[in-house]
Scaffold this active site. Structure first.
Site, short mmCIF file in Angstrom:
data_model
loop_
_atom_site.label_atom_id
_atom_site.label_comp_id
_atom_site.label_asym_id
_atom_site.label_seq_id
_atom_site.Cartn_x
_atom_site.Cartn_y
_atom_site.Cartn_z
N TYR A 135 -11.30 -2.26 -2.45
CA TYR A 135 -10.53 -2.20 -3.80
C TYR A 135 -10.53 -3.71 -4.54
O TYR A 135 -9.70 -3.84 -5.45
CB TYR A 135 -9.02 -1.85 -3.72
CG TYR A 135 -9.00 -0.22 -3.24
CD1 TYR A 135 -10.20 0.51 -2.90
CD2 TYR A 135 -7.50 0.11 -2.83
CE1 TYR A 135 -9.93 1.85 -2.47
CE2 TYR A 135 -7.63 1.53 -2.46
CZ TYR A 135 -8.51 2.25 -2.19
OH TYR A 135 -8.52 3.65 -1.72
N LYS A 185 -15.81 1.09 10.23
CA LYS A 185 -17.03 2.11 10.22
C LYS A 185 -18.16 1.27 10.65
O LYS A 185 -19.11 1.15 9.66
CB LYS A 185 -16.94 2.87 9.01
CG LYS A 185 -17.87 4.24 8.76
CD LYS A 185 -17.72 5.04 9.79
CE LYS A 185 -18.68 6.41 9.91
NZ LYS A 185 -18.75 7.29 11.22
N ASP A 218 -13.40 7.99 11.05
CA ASP A 218 -13.49 9.14 11.23
C ASP A 218 -12.57 9.76 12.56
O ASP A 218 -12.17 10.41 12.87
CB ASP A 218 -14.82 9.79 11.26
CG ASP A 218 -15.77 9.04 11.84
OD1 ASP A 218 -15.69 8.03 12.52
OD2 ASP A 218 -16.96 9.32 11.88
N ASP A 242 -5.61 3.17 2.91
CA ASP A 242 -5.10 4.08 2.03
C ASP A 242 -4.90 5.45 2.53
O ASP A 242 -4.16 6.44 2.23
CB ASP A 242 -5.96 3.66 0.76
CG ASP A 242 -5.27 4.69 -0.50
OD1 ASP A 242 -4.31 4.96 -0.54
OD2 ASP A 242 -5.89 4.57 -1.62
N ASP A 246 -2.00 8.16 3.85
CA ASP A 246 -1.57 9.29 3.46
C ASP A 246 -1.29 10.62 4.48
O ASP A 246 -0.66 11.50 4.48
CB ASP A 246 -2.58 9.88 2.10
CG ASP A 246 -1.74 9.86 1.04
OD1 ASP A 246 -1.30 8.66 0.68
OD2 ASP A 246 -2.13 10.69 0.17
#
Ligand code: ATP
Length: 348
Positions: A135, A185, A218, A242, A246
């Site tokens: 970001y 990742k 993942d 982020d 959630d």
């Protein structure tokens, strides 16, 4: 008596009522714990934008700098002001200017709250890098509007940025159950994420008392659902954090329970505390916003300010309230009734 100066930014929609609830609880705790709170309310919001053409005045950041902490409700009213304007005009400048690089979100099932999982224990502290990574805002578009258009968005990972968020994660793990999960990742992203993994491995040597495990994003998403009890502190980049938070909010029963803090660990500027949820325009005038996330965020603020007993008292009152079934079902109880129950628990 020590008095803390707090900048209150209720913002839009349900931000107002949940901030009012949190402030009532804070004032009561301050009385019983023997410290003072002095608030200044700033009306910076989408409404302020409509009236002035800006989300906050030009000297807004400098005004906030003098406070001990910032308590924020929710900012955004997408029907009238695009999210990109409201976010980039208020929240992001504050997080960046005050180097609030650690976004921390406790995901824990309060007693009486039914999450979607049958987990015996759900108690994870997610730490999201808050200032760079995916970001960073580095990129651009060329040949706009043509068939040859290209969009490029570059993630930026600095040694300073990665090291400080990981170090914060190690420190938090040390104060909890001693386990740190670092999320990347690195099998697919061989520069930035391998860099992150290398720094994790190097720092691990400095924290022999913390067990650190690296996971791919993942696999971590699956683990949070399938084996959440195996996790303690989870640290991740801006984008991965982020998404995972959630998921964490959903597992802890929904946005009404998800608290957060934007921390400047060096204390060179104020930190900011806010519920994860947005302004929820759909329920903004119904009086049914759950104030628990905002009250929990206020407890995090007290902890940061060093009022640990006050923070504990708020958490105990929240637990007592939800254990009695109050505030546990979205939309059923009124904001004021939940707040009254928390205040009564504090007294009791
Ligand atoms: P933003 O884009 O500002 O992050 P969002 O679009 O993700 O916001 P929210 O405003 O957070 O959405 O709300 C999503 C839904 O969750 C709302 O429609 C609302 O019904 C519910 N919700 C959010 N916060 C609360 C709360 N504190 N109490 C009850 N319901 C809530």
């Amino acid at each position: 008596m020590k008095t803390y100066t707090i900048a209150l930014i209720p913002g839009d929609g349900i931000g107002g009522p949940v901030t009012r609830a949190a402030w009532q609880v804070l004032e009561q705790v301050a009385k019983t714990q023997g410290f003072g709170l002095a608030s200044t309310v700033f009306p910076w919001s989408c409404d302020f934008y409509r009236k002035t053409g800006a989300m906050m005045p030009a000297d807004g950041i400098e005004t906030l700098r003098g406070f001990d902490a910032i308590l924020l409700g929710a900012v955004g009213w997408p029907a009238e002001v695009p999210d990109s304007v409201s976010l980039h005009g208020l929240l992001l400048p504050i997080r960046k200017a005050f180097v609030q690089y650690a976004n921390i979100r406790p995901h824990r099932l309060l007693p009486g709250v039914e999450g979607p999982l049958k987990a015996e224990r759900f108690d994870i502290l997610c730490i999201r890098e808050n200032t760079e990574g995916e970001y960073s805002g580095a990129g651009g578009r060329v040949h706009q509007g043509t068939g040859d258009e290209v969009a490029v968005e570059t993630s930026i990972f600095t040694r300073t940025g990665v090291e400080r968020i990981l170090r914060y994660g190690f420190e938090q793990a040390r104060g909890r159950r001693g386990k740190l999960a670092s999320v990347t990742k690195s099998n697919a992203q061989k520069y930035s994420m391998v860099f992150w993994d290398e720094i994790t491995a190097r720092l691990a040597a400095e924290y022999p008392d913390v067990t650190v495990t690296s996971y791919h994003i993942d696999a971590m998403a699956a683990r949070m659902v399938m084996a959440p009890e195996s996790l303690d502190v989870v640290v991740a980049s801006n984008l991965f954090g982020d998404i995972l938070t959630d998921l964490g909010a959903a597992i802890q029963g929904g946005l009404g329970f998800a608290a957060s803090a934007n921390i400047n660990p060096d204390r060179s500027a104020p930190s900011m505390f806010e519920p994860v949820h947005g302004s929820a325009p759909d329920i903004a005038h119904l009086g049914i916003a759950n104030p628990i996330a905002a009250i929990w965020s206020a407890a995090m603020m007290l902890e940061h300010l060093g009022e640990v007993e006050g923070a504990r008292a708020i958490m105990a009152a929240l637990e007592n309230t939800t254990a009695r079934g109050i505030g546990t079902k979205p939309g059923r109880d009124k904001t004021d009734d939940i707040t009254r129950a928390v205040l009564a628990s504090l007294n009791g």
